[in-house]
Write a protein that holds these residues in place. Structure first.
Motif, short mmCIF file in Angstrom:
data_model
loop_
_atom_site.label_atom_id
_atom_site.label_comp_id
_atom_site.label_asym_id
_atom_site.label_seq_id
_atom_site.Cartn_x
_atom_site.Cartn_y
_atom_site.Cartn_z
N UNK A 48 52.05 163.37 30.25
CA UNK A 48 51.47 162.69 29.05
C UNK A 48 49.92 162.63 29.17
N UNK A 49 49.23 163.02 28.13
CA UNK A 49 47.99 162.99 28.35
C UNK A 49 47.14 161.40 28.02
N UNK A 50 46.24 161.20 28.76
CA UNK A 50 45.52 159.93 28.40
C UNK A 50 44.86 160.01 27.00
N UNK A 51 44.97 158.95 26.12
CA UNK A 51 44.44 158.87 24.80
C UNK A 51 43.04 158.30 24.92
N UNK A 52 42.29 158.99 23.91
CA UNK A 52 40.75 158.20 23.53
C UNK A 52 40.85 156.80 23.65
N UNK A 53 41.96 156.22 23.14
CA UNK A 53 41.87 154.61 22.84
C UNK A 53 42.11 154.06 24.61
N UNK A 54 42.81 154.58 25.24
CA UNK A 54 42.55 154.18 26.83
C UNK A 54 41.46 154.27 27.41
N UNK A 64 32.41 144.63 28.51
CA UNK A 64 32.08 143.35 27.78
C UNK A 64 31.83 143.76 26.41
N UNK A 65 31.69 145.10 25.99
CA UNK A 65 31.06 145.46 24.67
C UNK A 65 32.50 145.67 23.97
N UNK A 66 32.38 145.80 22.39
CA UNK A 66 33.20 145.85 21.51
C UNK A 66 34.02 147.18 21.94
N UNK A 67 35.38 147.16 21.78
CA UNK A 67 36.17 148.38 22.13
C UNK A 67 36.20 149.25 20.88
N UNK A 68 35.11 149.82 20.63
CA UNK A 68 34.79 150.79 19.42
C UNK A 68 33.88 151.89 19.96
N UNK A 69 34.03 153.25 19.25
CA UNK A 69 33.44 154.25 20.07
C UNK A 69 31.98 154.04 19.67
N UNK A 75 25.58 151.94 23.45
CA UNK A 75 25.15 151.36 24.64
C UNK A 75 24.87 152.16 25.75
N UNK A 76 25.15 153.46 25.60
CA UNK A 76 24.93 154.65 26.27
C UNK A 76 26.08 155.37 27.31
N UNK A 77 27.25 154.33 27.14
CA UNK A 77 28.41 154.86 28.07
C UNK A 77 29.08 156.12 27.58
N UNK A 78 28.79 156.46 26.33
CA UNK A 78 29.44 157.68 25.72
C UNK A 78 28.23 158.65 25.14
N UNK A 79 28.04 159.89 25.43
CA UNK A 79 26.89 160.76 24.80
C UNK A 79 27.57 161.02 23.34
N UNK A 85 33.86 164.57 20.43
CA UNK A 85 35.08 164.99 21.11
C UNK A 85 36.39 164.06 21.01
N UNK A 86 35.90 162.91 21.25
CA UNK A 86 37.16 161.89 21.40
C UNK A 86 37.43 161.58 20.08
N UNK A 87 36.73 161.80 19.01
CA UNK A 87 37.01 161.46 17.36
C UNK A 87 38.11 162.56 17.00
N UNK A 88 37.58 163.76 17.64
CA UNK A 88 38.19 164.88 17.01
C UNK A 88 39.58 165.03 17.82
N UNK A 89 39.79 165.03 19.12
CA UNK A 89 40.91 165.29 19.64
C UNK A 89 41.69 164.13 20.27
#
Ligand SMILES: [Zn+2]
Length: 358
Positions: A48-54, A64-69, A75-79, A85-89
């Motif tokens: 089973x694939x890991x989900x973006x929410x994971x 310690x950041x808010x759990x939203x994309x 904050x620089x953790x995601x480009x 990509x995470x929002x789309x798939x």
């Protein structure tokens, strides 16, 4: 100043295509009737694939950041590309997991080209952030070198990776002869400087990757004038092109170059500004090159070069240094700029210290 739309980033389409193919292969596997019910269930569980929410949840817990994309991207953790990509798939690749998770756990990968013993992978060549993250992961025993980085990461592999990261593995300090990075590492060790973080490690990597390409006369002048390199940008800065993130800045009054983007071009661009200033180039010469030739090479060296004569020259020189295979085409399309750039590469050579035998 030089700006980039995103960090060197990756074709999402490539990831998503492979991810889709992988999902299709999985779907076909589950349809095969030869598995017993137990075997099928077991297989489905382990693949089973890991989900973006994971991913978002783990990064938020660690930082310690808010759990939203959006908060994680800001904050620089995601480009920006990873966010799209995470929002789309409903899945993400091993490469994205490594690139996003390692810094969230305080591991800031060095450029992969500094680890010649680690075989590069074909899907992400050295010079990409995913190759850097993969190399650090292999070094720390977090990543199996045989894994195809563009496959969707399974939930079980994701969990195993997070559990290993929770044991706080430490990436060994890279041994190089880079005086600015070494001085900063020493300052961290003595508590005089803040440890590398999600911003500063990018500037560090840009300087590391660019350092051997900086013309010797530029470096000698930089050193003789006691300039310094900062690995993060000053907080007050306005991008020259809206929507672009600033990558570097050269401050002549306070004598430093600051870079905060892992692309080696950011460092080379700022050093080209520095060299143009101390070479005493005539504005008329730079403007003439810009007016005559910038439109002919914009498709190669990028849109930022169209901003003004100063950015044009910095973009031309940095691209030239980084892409030796394209020098002949640049020479053909922009002979005046080529002549000025080649002059700039050597005009400060008189500052190179004379070596004496020991
Ligand atoms: Zn610039």
């Amino acid at each position: 100043m030089k700006t980039f739309k995103t960090v060197r980033n990756p074709s999402n389409s490539r990831i998503s295509k492979v991810s889709r193919i992988f999902a299709l292969i999985l779907a076909l596997c589950f349809c095969l009737p030869i598995f017993s019910v137990t075997a099928s269930a077991k297989s489905a569980k382990s693949t089973a694939e890991a989900k973006p929410s994971d991913l978002i949840q783990v990064v938020a817990e660690q930082t310690g950041l808010e759990p939203n994309i959006d908060a994680l991207m800001e904050a620089g953790y995601l480009s920006a590309a990873e966010k799209r990509h995470l929002e789309k798939y409903n899945a993400f690749s091993y490469a994205v997991a490594w690139h996003v998770l390692l810094p969230a756990f305080g591991i800031y990968p060095y450029p992969a080209e500094f680890y010649p013993d680690i075989s590069p992978c074909s899907s992400w060549s050295n010079g990409t952030v995913y190759a850097d993250a993969r190399a650090a992961g292999i070094l720390l025993g977090l990543v199996d070198p045989s894994i195809e980085p563009n496959y969707a990461i399974s939930k079980s592999d994701f969990t195993a990776l997070v559990n290993k990261l929770k044991t706080s593995p430490k990436l060994p300090i890279l041994q190089t002869d880079n005086p600015y990075v070494n001085a900063y590492e020493d300052a961290i060790a003595s508590g005089e400087a803040a440890p590398w973080d999600i911003h500063s490690y990018r500037g560090r990597n840009s300087l590391l990757s660019a350092y051997d390409l900086i013309p010797a006369g530029w470096l000698a002048t930089f050193q003789s004038l006691e300039y310094d390199v900062h690995f993060r940008l000053p907080t007050s800065r306005t991008p020259k092109i809206p929507g672009h993130t600033a990558a570097g800045v050269t401050n002549y009054a306070e004598k430093f170059i600051a870079v905060e983007n892992c692309n080696p071009r950011a460092t080379l661009h700022e050093f080209a500004h520095f060299a143009a200033k101390y070479a005493g180039l005539y504005v008329d010469d730079m403007e003439r090159c810009y007016e005559h030739e910038s439109s002919k090479v914009i498709a190669i060296i990028g849109i930022y070069s169209s901003l003004d004569f100063s950015e044009y020259l910095a973009e031309f020189a940095s691209y030239w240094l980084l892409h030796p295979n394209d020098q002949s085409i640049l020479r053909e399309l922009a002979p005046e700029t080529t002549a000025l750039t080649e002059y700039l590469f050597h005009v400060l050579d008189y500052n190179i210290p004379v070596k004496t035998t020991a």
